[in-house]
Every structure is written in structure tokens, then in C-alpha cells.
Design an enzyme around this catalytic site. Structure first.
Site, PDB file in Angstrom:
ATOM      1  N   ARG A 264     122.431 -17.351  34.005  1.00 50.59           N
ATOM      2  CA  ARG A 264     122.220 -15.994  34.511  1.00 50.59           C
ATOM      3  C   ARG A 264     123.490 -15.555  35.234  1.00 50.59           C
ATOM      4  O   ARG A 264     123.768 -16.000  36.342  1.00 50.59           O
ATOM      5  CB  ARG A 264     121.025 -16.025  35.488  1.00 50.59           C
ATOM      6  CG  ARG A 264     120.453 -14.666  35.848  1.00 50.59           C
ATOM      7  CD  ARG A 264     119.561 -14.779  37.086  1.00 50.59           C
ATOM      8  NE  ARG A 264     120.370 -14.855  38.285  1.00 50.59           N
ATOM      9  CZ  ARG A 264     120.022 -15.484  39.412  1.00 50.59           C
ATOM     10  NH1 ARG A 264     118.858 -16.092  39.520  1.00 50.59           N
ATOM     11  NH2 ARG A 264     120.832 -15.508  40.446  1.00 50.59           N
TER      12      ARG A 264
ATOM     13  N   TYR B  13     123.595 -18.300  47.663  1.00 50.54           N
ATOM     14  CA  TYR B  13     123.064 -19.626  47.317  1.00 50.54           C
ATOM     15  C   TYR B  13     123.762 -20.333  46.158  1.00 50.54           C
ATOM     16  O   TYR B  13     123.390 -21.428  45.795  1.00 50.54           O
ATOM     17  CB  TYR B  13     121.551 -19.546  47.037  1.00 50.54           C
ATOM     18  CG  TYR B  13     121.154 -18.543  45.959  1.00 50.54           C
ATOM     19  CD1 TYR B  13     121.234 -18.887  44.612  1.00 50.54           C
ATOM     20  CD2 TYR B  13     120.714 -17.270  46.283  1.00 50.54           C
ATOM     21  CE1 TYR B  13     120.876 -17.976  43.624  1.00 50.54           C
ATOM     22  CE2 TYR B  13     120.357 -16.354  45.308  1.00 50.54           C
ATOM     23  CZ  TYR B  13     120.431 -16.712  43.977  1.00 50.54           C
ATOM     24  OH  TYR B  13     120.097 -15.817  43.005  1.00 50.54           O
TER      25      TYR B  13
ATOM     26  N   HIS C 200     119.514 -12.329  40.361  1.00 54.59           N
ATOM     27  CA  HIS C 200     118.165 -12.441  39.784  1.00 54.59           C
ATOM     28  C   HIS C 200     117.645 -11.055  39.418  1.00 54.59           C
ATOM     29  O   HIS C 200     117.222 -10.809  38.293  1.00 54.59           O
ATOM     30  CB  HIS C 200     117.231 -13.127  40.779  1.00 54.59           C
ATOM     31  CG  HIS C 200     115.792 -13.064  40.367  1.00 54.59           C
ATOM     32  ND1 HIS C 200     115.308 -13.756  39.297  1.00 54.59           N
ATOM     33  CD2 HIS C 200     114.755 -12.349  40.865  1.00 54.59           C
ATOM     34  CE1 HIS C 200     114.023 -13.477  39.148  1.00 54.59           C
ATOM     35  NE2 HIS C 200     113.670 -12.623  40.090  1.00 54.59           N
TER      36      HIS C 200
HETATM   37  C1  LIG Z   1     103.120 -16.320  39.691  1.00 52.10           C
HETATM   38  C2  LIG Z   1     104.370 -15.813  40.334  1.00 52.10           C
HETATM   39  N1  LIG Z   1     104.939 -16.508  41.337  1.00 52.10           N
HETATM   40  C3  LIG Z   1     106.080 -16.073  41.898  1.00 52.10           C
HETATM   41  C4  LIG Z   1     106.660 -14.905  41.477  1.00 52.10           C
HETATM   42  C5  LIG Z   1     107.963 -14.423  42.115  1.00 52.10           C
HETATM   43  N2  LIG Z   1     109.069 -14.616  41.165  1.00 52.10           N
HETATM   44  C6  LIG Z   1     109.543 -13.592  40.429  1.00 52.10           C
HETATM   45  S1  LIG Z   1     110.780 -14.079  39.417  1.00 52.10           S
HETATM   46  C7  LIG Z   1     110.684 -15.685  39.945  1.00 52.10           C
HETATM   47  C8  LIG Z   1     111.604 -16.736  39.388  1.00 52.10           C
HETATM   48  C9  LIG Z   1     111.443 -16.955  37.924  1.00 52.10           C
HETATM   49  O1  LIG Z   1     112.459 -17.802  37.451  1.00 52.10           O
HETATM   50  P1  LIG Z   1     112.571 -18.189  35.933  1.00 52.10           P
HETATM   51  O2  LIG Z   1     111.237 -18.535  35.385  1.00 52.10           O
HETATM   52  O3  LIG Z   1     113.639 -19.208  35.815  1.00 52.10           O
HETATM   53  O4  LIG Z   1     113.002 -16.822  35.219  1.00 52.10           O
HETATM   54  P2  LIG Z   1     114.353 -15.973  35.398  1.00 52.10           P
HETATM   55  O5  LIG Z   1     114.069 -14.926  36.425  1.00 52.10           O
HETATM   56  O6  LIG Z   1     115.435 -16.904  35.799  1.00 52.10           O
HETATM   57  O7  LIG Z   1     114.617 -15.336  34.086  1.00 52.10           O
HETATM   58  C10 LIG Z   1     109.703 -15.814  40.916  1.00 52.10           C
HETATM   59  C11 LIG Z   1     109.379 -17.066  41.599  1.00 52.10           C
HETATM   60  C12 LIG Z   1     106.041 -14.187  40.436  1.00 52.10           C
HETATM   61  N3  LIG Z   1     106.546 -13.051  39.959  1.00 52.10           N
HETATM   62  N4  LIG Z   1     104.901 -14.671  39.873  1.00 52.10           N
END
Ligand SMILES: Cc1ncc(C[n+]2csc(CCOP(=O)(O)OP(=O)(O)O)c2C)c(N)n1
Ligand SMILES: [Mg+2]
Length: 360
Positions: free
Chosen positions: A257, A270, A261
């Protein structure tokens, strides 16, 4: 399929090096015409432009938030272009490149992030489901859909996108089990971009993610997620396996990425800059450009024309984004239930009365 489910460690599948050199792989060869390669290049450049424009629009207050795909273009275009019209895709919130491959007008993506609609497009029209914010939940929806395809005897497959962080969710693990024991026609496409907001990959797993599949009883493969040729080849093969009754595959697209985020995040808090610099050298677009140049399959006029098209797309997107009308405040109550509902009617009336209290 030559990839086995035993947990042995096949190497990262790569067909195009970061320097733009074509390499062979015994299990994943792909024969692309110069025209097809130019077309992939165009896709990559245009989706990057859509993304850059969206980030700029957010910074100028025109979008509430944006989740950038920067760095993940090849994973999304390679897998997206492997789909046939009949296949169904379930995205997270970052799959703007897959949306592009499914012919979703990018301004509809912006509408969602601008807060002027509640979804943006008709999933049935594009075979591309709505964006999903609840991490991992779409994997269960997708397995259910795949089991439906199976019962309809349709020769189509389902693909579901999720991140490295999502692999720690219960939903994702449950979906693996269901897909496995019912031999569902599904491809699990994990974009391992190394981060789940500020949580690094080491906090999700002690083994490479693709190897998780063996514990559930289906094949897993790790592909260079910045290599559009390899992502296309690996996804095509996995989709074909799904369509022909061979069940699920987990694809781990190893990528990075490059941005924050979302636009609400500051990754300098971080992660170290050197990590970003190392991944810049693996840019998914530059390697296709180098390949086309070296093999004289495109000239400067071609690259200039794609850049000009990107400029036009960006300007058009900006204009159409700003022109999107604000929704009527009461519209929010219209799409909760298909049929009239007493509670919603009461809430609509209360909110209408509240709005009446403002000066016109
Ligand atoms: C069930 C749930 N828990 C927490 C969140 C908060 N949250 C949003 S994005 C994220 C991280 C996701 O990371 P990843 O699966 O690696 O996807 P990326 O954003 O890196 O594409 C979190 C914890 C959420 N949206 N849904
Ligand atoms: Mg991630």
C-alpha cells in the site's frame, strides 16, 4: 493445478520482473499480444489517475474520505481482467481498479465517498457487488453466492477481495471452511499490502498467508501483486478451476500500500520511509512500460496518448464529481426496507419536522 494443498512452499509467481524482463513459469504461462499488453498498460495508468484525482478531491474537501489503491493497480487490473462477464466480484472498499474492469463509471465510486448516494451502482448490472466496509464480511456473502451458482449449474465463478488484515477475521476463516467443504466455485483474492491501517503483517500471521489455504484443504498460491501479467495468469487459472468443479483457490497477491490507509490516516506515524522507497522500485506501471519499450511494442506517441487520455479522464471526473447534486435529506429513509415500515415512517416524519425548524 500443480500447486498443492500440502503446505509446501511454491515460489512467488512472477512473469514480469520489476525491470520489465519477461520470465517463464512452468505452471503459469500466458500469451499476450502487444495490443493486449498496451491495453493492460492503459488500464493501469487510467486507474492510477482516477485514484490520484480522488485523493486530490478529498484534500480539497469534495469527498468525505478516500481509500487509495496506489501501488495495487496490477493486482486489481490483472485479476479484474481475468473475469468474464458472467463471473461475480465482491470487493472491499479499495477495489477501484476492479470496478474499472467491471465498467462501473468511476464517478459512481466518488458519489459514495462524497456521501451523495448509498452504494453507487447496481451490482447486478456489473456483476460487481457494492463496496463493503465491515472487514471480511463480504467473503461470507461471496461464498453464499458461489454456492448459489453451483446449485444453478452455471459455468461462472465468484471472486472475493480482502486484505491481509481481514485474514484474522472470523468471517474470513468461516468462509474458507464453507467454500472448502462445499467445493464452492470461488477465488479468494487477498491483496497483502503489508498493512492493516497501522498494524503490520507480522501481527496477522506467522506463516505466509497463501499457506493458510492448505489447512482448509484447498490450494493457495502467492503471486507478485505488482506484476499484472502474473496476476492475470494466476487468477485466470484459479477462476477456470472454480468453473470446472475444482473448488476454491486462495491467491495471495504480494504487494504494498503505497499511500495512506485512507485520507484520514498518516502512515509516517508508524512506518519507515525506506520501506516505501524499496517498493517504489517495484512499481506495477513502470515495469510494463519498460517491457513495451524494450520490446518495441509501443512508442513514445502511444505513451503520450495514454497520458493525454488520463488527463482528460481526471478533468472529466473532477467536473462530474462537483456537478453531482446533493441528495434530499429525507431520501435516506427510502432505501432501508423494500416495503413501507412503520418505524421508518415515524422516523422520517420526526426528521422532516426537525428540518422544518430551520430557516429556509
Ligand atoms: C469488522 C471490522 N473491524 C474493524 C474495522 C476497522 N478497519 C477498517 S479498515 C481496517 C484494516 C483492514 O486491513 P486489510 O484487511 O489489510 O485491508 P487494507 O485496508 O489494507 O486494504 C480496519 C481494522 C472494520 N471496518 N470492520
Ligand atoms: Mg492490508
Amino acid at each position: 493445478m500443480t500447486i498443492d494443498a500440502s503446505g509446501s512452499s511454491p515460489e512467488l509467481v512472477q512473469l514480469l520482473t520489476p525491470e520489465g524482463e519477461r520470465v517463464e513459469h512452468p505452471d503459469y504461462d500466458i500469451d499476450l499480444t502487444p495490443e493486449e499488453i498496451r491495453s493492460l498498460y492503459r488500464d493501469l495508468v487510467l486507474v492510477r489517475r482516477i485514484d490520484l484525482e480522488a485523493v486530490a478531491l478529498q484534500r480539497q474537501g469534495e469527498l468525505g474520505i478516500w481509500a487509495s489503491l496506489l501501488g495495487q493497480e496490477a493486482a486489481q487490473i490483472g485479476s479484474g481482467r481475468a473475469l468474464t462477464d458472467a463471473d461475480m466480484a465482491f470487493p472491499t472498499y479499495r477495489e477501484h481498479g476492479v470496478a474499472w474492469c467491471r465498467d462501473v463509471d468511476p464517478v459512481k465510486l466518488l458519489g459514495l465517498f462524497r456521501g451523495v448516494n448509498h452504494g453507487g451502482w447496481d451490482p447486478k448490472e456489473h456483476n460487481f457487488h457494492l463496496y463493503t466496509i465491515v472487514i471480511g464480511s463480504q467473503t461470507l456473502h461471496a461464498v453464499g453466492y458461489a454456492m448459489g451458482i453451483q446449485r444453478d449449474d452455471a459455468s461462472a465463478a465468484t471472486i472475493v477481495y480482502f486484505g491481509d488484515g481481514a485474514t484474522s477475521q472470523g468471517d474470513v476463516n468461516e468462509s474458507f471452511i464453507w467454500a472448502s467443504v462445499f467445493n464452492a466455485p470461488i477465488v479468494f483474492f487477498c491483496q497483502n499490502n503489508q498493512w492493516a491501517i497501522s498494524e503490520p503483517l507480522e501481527k496477522q500471521t506467522r506463516i505466509p498467508l497463501y499457506r493458510r489455504a492448505s489447512g482448509f484443504g484447498f490450494p493457495g498460491v502467492r503471486v507478485d501483486g505488482n506484476d499484472v501479467f502474473a496476476c492475470l495468469a494466476v487468477t485466470r487459472k484459479a477462476l477456470e478451476a472454480a468453473r470446472t468443479g475444482q473448488g476454491p483457490t486462495l491467491i495471495e497477491a504480494f504487494t504494498y500500500r503505497m499511500g495512506a490507509h485512507t485520507t484520514t490516516d498518516d502512515p509516517t506515524r508508524y512506518r519507515v520511509a525506506s520501506e516505501l522507497e524499496a517498493w517504489k522500485l517495484k512499481d506495477p506501471i513502470e515495469r510494463v512500460k519498460a517491457y513495451l519499450f524494450k520490446n518495441q511494442q509501443a512508442d513514445q506517441a502511444f505513451f503520450d496518448s495514454v497520458d493525454a487520455e488520463a488527463d482528460q479522464l481526471g478533468a472529466d471526473l473532477r467536473r462530474r464529481c462537483l456537478a453531482m447534486p446533493d441528495p434530499e435529506p429525507l431520501d435516506i429513509f427510502d432505501h432501508v426496507y423494500r416495503e413501507p415500515h412503520a418505524l421508518i415512517d415515524r422516523e422520517r416524519a420526526q426528521f422532516a419536522a426537525y428540518l422544518e425548524g430551520f430557516e429556509k
